[in-house]
Motif scaffolding. Structure first.
Motif: not given
Length: 177
Positions: A143-147
């Motif tokens: 998973q890639k998460v934009e914070v």
């Protein structure tokens, strides 16, 4: 003599000796009605029904690439210590977190100043060893998460794809600032 020990968050909350099914049912009812086990879970976790997994981290097998000597990974896990994690050379960190048993991950919680927190996280699970920076940038993440800034400042739980994070023995987080 059979002995039942009731735990919540790895802490014993009650003990019962004997093989009496009525006494066992009564003890369970007492614990549920007293709210002792339920309130302990609610106070330790910002997400209802889930636990803070800090106690399940195997610190001796966890590591961070590019960490500063003064602000290292081990210090970042100390609650309320004022320590934080920072890079010693550039704006990228790779954090490898080993757990002492398989866990299920529901969300992540980060606390950082709005100007100094990560912007993007790439999450990898169950890797045989810590990834290097080339591998982390070229591999497909689970998973890639934009914070968001609010997630950092308010330490809001960042939801994960729960079905992808079952039976996690280690988590590798590649952070881009």
């Amino acid at each position: 003599m059979p002995t039942f020990i009731f735990f919540r968050n790895r802490v014993p909350v009650a003990r019962l000796q004997g093989a009496d099914p009525n006494a066992l049912a009564s003890k369970l009812k007492e614990l549920v009605e007293s709210g002792e086990t339920l309130s302990a879970a609610a106070s330790d976790s910002p997400v209802a029904g889930f636990l803070d997994l800090t106690t399940f981290i195997n610190k001796s097998q966890s590591e961070c690439l590019n960490e500063s000597d003064n602000n290292s990974l081990g210090n970042a896990f100390l609650p309320g210590s004022g320590f934080y994690l920072e890079s010693d050379c550039d704006e990228q960190l790779i954090i490898s977190i080993a757990f002492n048993q398989p866990v299920k991950l529901h969300s992540l919680k980060l606390l950082a100043p709005a100007t100094n927190g990560p912007k993007t996280l790439k999450l990898f699970i169950n890797q045989p060893r810590t990834l290097d920076f080339d591998q982390a940038s070229s591999m497909e993440a689970v998973q890639k998460v934009e914070v968001e800034t609010a997630d950092l400042v308010e330490a809001k739980p960042i939801p994960l794809r729960f079905v992808k994070f079952q039976n996690v023995q280690n988590l590798i987080v590649s952070e881009l600032w």
